[in-house]
Write an enzyme that holds these catalytic residues in place. Structure first.
Site, PDB file in Angstrom:
ATOM      1  N   GLU A 140      -7.355  -1.849  -3.214  1.00 38.01           N
ATOM      2  CA  GLU A 140      -7.209  -0.428  -3.541  1.00 38.01           C
ATOM      3  C   GLU A 140      -7.123   0.422  -2.275  1.00 38.01           C
ATOM      4  O   GLU A 140      -6.463   1.462  -2.263  1.00 38.01           O
ATOM      5  CB  GLU A 140      -8.387   0.036  -4.396  1.00 38.01           C
ATOM      6  CG  GLU A 140      -8.463  -0.612  -5.769  1.00 38.01           C
ATOM      7  CD  GLU A 140      -7.358  -0.136  -6.687  1.00 38.01           C
ATOM      8  OE1 GLU A 140      -7.613   0.662  -7.591  1.00 38.01           O
ATOM      9  OE2 GLU A 140      -6.190  -0.569  -6.483  1.00 38.01           O
ATOM     10  N   THR A 193      -2.048   8.811  -6.547  1.00 37.64           N
ATOM     11  CA  THR A 193      -3.506   8.882  -6.553  1.00 37.64           C
ATOM     12  C   THR A 193      -4.031   9.704  -5.383  1.00 37.64           C
ATOM     13  O   THR A 193      -4.960  10.509  -5.533  1.00 37.64           O
ATOM     14  CB  THR A 193      -4.101   7.466  -6.502  1.00 37.64           C
ATOM     15  OG1 THR A 193      -3.627   6.722  -7.637  1.00 37.64           O
ATOM     16  CG2 THR A 193      -5.619   7.516  -6.520  1.00 37.64           C
TER      17      THR A 193
END
Length: 320
Positions: A140, A193
């Site tokens: 991530e 994001t």
């Protein structure tokens, strides 16, 4: 040669009030990663990306910059340094990207988890799923600059996952109520994001924090006791949702449509632009999905949305 295919499904992070500490997996859709082991080693890298399907050329082919290959490299490094397994061969990676990019559906986490479960199987299963989660979380960081676990952990482990602590990592698995269904609506837009995180407040008042804590505690209680009404009451985010709602066309209209169709609650999936709703039956979840799709079209006749209805996935990443 030996070939293994791993699969990991979409996940919803935050779950409204649980920013960066709560997430869950649904059964489908998901990403597939096909790994092929060759005995001969490569002078450049032990992992290479053979091909990527479904990304429109957007994802990097450099194995150190692509989430799925990066986590396999970290996995091999861990085996050498901590398990005494010095990998000498070469792994070709093929990624079937079935999840849309920048969607709020845990796309990068699914790729990472699928790659890791396949790599572990390919090399004889030297690690547990809990060990593999650590590498998925690092993936991530490559994808969005933040090593958060609310997508990576449920993608690997399934169920609801509560992250009590990041240092040290302390994950708590919460099985879902039997009749809890998720409706996931993905409008055909992208929302990165990193940008969605940039709009969040750097600090909040004690009053706001207290309200959020109360909702998180109530949501966990509702999940553990199968109190569907309580789940709905607790699905309230007073921190991220008010800031991110403006980034999603017609968010509040779509939310109102889901609730009007009988959904228990509704909020932004991860960082958006996808929106999820909980229902206490498959029929209501389907009805909510139709209402959500129609609400997007009412806002803009060209704004199509994909709809999935699914129970919570209990299995997590798996070998196909």
């Amino acid at each position: 040669m030996k070939t293994v295919t791993g699969f990991a499904s979409a996940t919803i992070g935050n779950v409204a009030c649980g920013f960066d500490v709560l997430g869950f997996a649904i059964k489908e859709p998901g990403d597939e990663v096909i790994l092929t082991l060759h005995e001969e080693s490569s002078s450049e890298s032990p992992v290479s990306i053979k091909t990527i399907h479904g990304d429109g050329g957007a994802l990097p082919r450099d194995p150190k910059k692509n989430t799925s290959s990066f986590v396999v490299l970290k996995f091999l490094e861990y085996l050498r340094n901590h398990k005494g397994i010095d990998f000498q061969g070469h792994i070709d990676l093929e990624l079937k990207k079935n999840l849309p990019l920048s969607s709020g559906m845990g796309s990068s986490a699914a790729s990472a988890a699928a790659a890791l479960i396949a790599a572990n199987e390919l090399l004889g299963g030297p690690c547990t799923k809990m060990e593999l989660v650590h590498f998925a979380i690092e993936g991530e960081r490559v994808a969005c600059g933040s090593a958060h676990a609310d997508n990576a952990a449920p993608a690997m482990l399934g169920n609801f996952i509560l992250i009590r602590s990041y240092n040290p990592l302390d994950l708590i698995t919460i099985p879902p109520p039997d009749q809890l269904y998720c409706t996931l609506a993905h409008p055909h837009i992208e929302l990165r994001t990193a940008y969605a995180r940039s709009v969040l407040p750097r600090s909040i008042s004690l009053k706001t924090a207290t309200e959020q804590w109360g909702n998180v505690g109530a949501l966990i209680s509702g999940l553990l006791t199968s109190d569907y009404e309580l789940i709905g009451r607790a699905l309230v985010d007073v921190i991220a949702e008010p800031k991110r709602a403006t980034l999603i066309p017609g968010f509040y209209q779509v939310k109102e449509a889901a609730l009007g169709a009988g959904a228990l609650g509704c909020s932004i999936a991860g960082s958006g632009p996808s929106i999820f709703a909980f229902s206490s039956s498959a029929a209501t979840a389907e009805k909510a999905g139709t209402a959500m799709r129609n609400a997007f079209l009412d806002i803009d006749e060209h704004l199509e949305a994909d709809i999935w209805v699914s129970p919570v996935c209990r299995e997590g990443a798996r070998i196909l």
